[in-house]
Design a protein around this motif. Structure first.
Motif, PDB file in Angstrom:
ATOM      1  N   PHE A  86       0.833  -1.201   0.000  1.00  0.00           N
ATOM      2  CA  PHE A  86       0.000   0.000   0.000  1.00  0.00           C
ATOM      3  C   PHE A  86       0.867   1.250   0.000  1.00  0.00           C
ATOM      4  O   PHE A  86       0.633   2.183  -0.769  1.00  0.00           O
ATOM      5  N   MET A  87       1.887   1.258   0.851  1.00  0.00           N
ATOM      6  CA  MET A  87       2.789   2.409   0.931  1.00  0.00           C
ATOM      7  C   MET A  87       3.553   2.616  -0.377  1.00  0.00           C
ATOM      8  O   MET A  87       3.755   3.754  -0.818  1.00  0.00           O
ATOM      9  N   GLU A  88       3.973   1.527  -0.981  1.00  0.00           N
ATOM     10  CA  GLU A  88       4.710   1.638  -2.248  1.00  0.00           C
ATOM     11  C   GLU A  88       3.833   2.234  -3.342  1.00  0.00           C
ATOM     12  O   GLU A  88       4.288   3.051  -4.148  1.00  0.00           O
ATOM     13  N   ASN A  89       2.563   1.846  -3.359  1.00  0.00           N
ATOM     14  CA  ASN A  89       1.637   2.417  -4.335  1.00  0.00           C
ATOM     15  C   ASN A  89       1.403   3.904  -4.100  1.00  0.00           C
ATOM     16  O   ASN A  89       1.208   4.673  -5.046  1.00  0.00           O
ATOM     17  N   GLN A  90       1.422   4.301  -2.832  1.00  0.00           N
ATOM     18  CA  GLN A  90       1.158   5.695  -2.483  1.00  0.00           C
ATOM     19  C   GLN A  90       2.386   6.592  -2.658  1.00  0.00           C
ATOM     20  O   GLN A  90       2.273   7.726  -3.115  1.00  0.00           O
ATOM     21  N   TYR A  91       3.551   6.076  -2.256  1.00  0.00           N
ATOM     22  CA  TYR A  91       4.736   6.935  -2.151  1.00  0.00           C
ATOM     23  C   TYR A  91       5.961   6.427  -2.911  1.00  0.00           C
ATOM     24  O   TYR A  91       7.021   7.053  -2.839  1.00  0.00           O
ATOM     25  N   VAL A 209      -1.468   4.657   6.773  1.00  0.00           N
ATOM     26  CA  VAL A 209      -1.284   3.234   7.039  1.00  0.00           C
ATOM     27  C   VAL A 209      -2.285   2.769   8.092  1.00  0.00           C
ATOM     28  O   VAL A 209      -2.897   1.703   7.971  1.00  0.00           O
ATOM     29  N   PHE A 210      -2.466   3.582   9.131  1.00  0.00           N
ATOM     30  CA  PHE A 210      -3.428   3.233  10.188  1.00  0.00           C
ATOM     31  C   PHE A 210      -4.824   3.084   9.608  1.00  0.00           C
ATOM     32  O   PHE A 210      -5.547   2.129   9.932  1.00  0.00           O
ATOM     33  N   ARG A 211      -5.237   4.015   8.753  1.00  0.00           N
ATOM     34  CA  ARG A 211      -6.578   3.944   8.171  1.00  0.00           C
ATOM     35  C   ARG A 211      -6.713   2.716   7.269  1.00  0.00           C
ATOM     36  O   ARG A 211      -7.764   2.063   7.244  1.00  0.00           O
ATOM     37  N   GLU A 212      -5.656   2.401   6.547  1.00  0.00           N
ATOM     38  CA  GLU A 212      -5.676   1.202   5.701  1.00  0.00           C
ATOM     39  C   GLU A 212      -5.758  -0.050   6.559  1.00  0.00           C
ATOM     40  O   GLU A 212      -6.470  -1.006   6.215  1.00  0.00           O
ATOM     41  N   LEU A 213      -5.045  -0.024   7.674  1.00  0.00           N
ATOM     42  CA  LEU A 213      -5.003  -1.174   8.579  1.00  0.00           C
ATOM     43  C   LEU A 213      -6.351  -1.432   9.237  1.00  0.00           C
ATOM     44  O   LEU A 213      -6.715  -2.577   9.519  1.00  0.00           O
ATOM     45  N   THR A 214      -7.096  -0.383   9.488  1.00  0.00           N
ATOM     46  CA  THR A 214      -8.349  -0.503  10.252  1.00  0.00           C
ATOM     47  C   THR A 214      -9.595  -0.262   9.419  1.00  0.00           C
ATOM     48  O   THR A 214     -10.694  -0.157   9.955  1.00  0.00           O
ATOM     49  N   LYS A 215      -9.443  -0.162   8.102  1.00  0.00           N
ATOM     50  CA  LYS A 215     -10.619   0.125   7.250  1.00  0.00           C
ATOM     51  C   LYS A 215     -11.644  -1.000   7.360  1.00  0.00           C
ATOM     52  O   LYS A 215     -11.298  -2.165   7.522  1.00  0.00           O
ATOM     53  N   GLY A 216     -12.888  -0.620   7.324  1.00  0.00           N
ATOM     54  CA  GLY A 216     -13.958  -1.615   7.423  1.00  0.00           C
ATOM     55  C   GLY A 216     -14.141  -2.159   8.810  1.00  0.00           C
ATOM     56  O   GLY A 216     -14.772  -3.194   9.011  1.00  0.00           O
ATOM     57  N   GLY A 217     -13.531  -1.451   9.810  1.00  0.00           N
ATOM     58  CA  GLY A 217     -13.676  -1.911  11.190  1.00  0.00           C
ATOM     59  C   GLY A 217     -12.776  -3.061  11.546  1.00  0.00           C
ATOM     60  O   GLY A 217     -12.878  -3.636  12.619  1.00  0.00           O
TER      61      GLY A 217
END
Length: 219
Positions: A86-91, A209-217
């Motif tokens: 995810f980070m690689e895609n973003q940054y 990263v936190f939001r990606e980690l916790t998305k969808g609860g």
């Protein structure tokens, strides 16, 4: 005769060198096994201390104290790999995730996460940090792990920037000059805007990263 003596000497010398190498290798292996466990324990304790630091609370006198007793458990390899992707895609390779831990309370419930973020956008090179985010999304604190900025300017990040990230709930921080007007604004270090932007960019990436980690609860 001379040729046979030369060959015999060569074989003898080779055998001696082989034996010495074998013994030395065995000794190194023994020493490595002997010290491996204490070194691993020392590294684990150092990481636990660094993780714990980002969840310390600031008291009325400004001192930092431990309020919640926590233990830290590294996320499984598949989750970390997904977050790194995810980070690689973003940054790309400019900002990347190095580590991720669950922060667990004494009863085993999840209190938050420790995220290790490194940015290559510092003035003097890479800047590495840990940041602690609760399950509610509050950034409790940031700890610099490595920084090599200009002495007296960017090297003031620990004293000037880090306190500004403590105990803030926001989607992203913005770097400003001349004084922050809200919790989500970070007052830049004088004459070190690049460092201020780099550290803040790394923190903002960690919040993503936190939001990606916790998305969808999920947790």
């Amino acid at each position: 005769m001379k040729e046979k003596g030369w060959i015999k000497g060569l074989v003898k010398d080779t055998l001696i060198i082989f034996i010495i190498t074998l013994i030395a290798g065995g000794l190194l292996g023994f020493v490595n096994e002997l010290t491996k466990e204490p070194i691993a324990l020392q590294e684990a304790n150092a990481k636990a201390a660094a993780c714990n630091e980002v969840f310390l609370e600031e008291g009325a006198d400004g001192s930092l104290t431990q309020v919640v007793s926590l233990t830290f458990q590294e996320l499984d390899e598949s989750r970390i790999s997904a977050l790194k992707g995810f980070m690689e895609n973003q940054y790309g390779s400019s900002i990347y995730l190095t580590e991720a831990y669950e922060a667990l309370k004494e009863d085993g419930s999840l209190y938050g996460y420790v995220l290790g973020i490194t940015t290559k956008e510092g003035y003097g090179g890479e800047i590495g940090l840990y940041m602690g985010v609760t399950t509610e999304g509050t950034l409790k604190g940031v700890s610099l792990l490595s920084i090599a900025e200009t002495p007296g300017l960017g090297m003031n990040a620990e004293a000037v920037l880090i306190p500004q990230y403590r105990n803030v709930t926001t989607d992203a921080f913005t770097v400003v000059k001349g004084g922050a007007m809200s919790d989500s604004e970070i007052d830049a270090i004088t004459s070190a805007t690049i460092t201020s932007d780099a550290v803040t960019g790394a923190v903002n990436a960690g919040l993503e990263v936190f939001r990606e980690l916790t998305k969808g609860g999920e947790s």
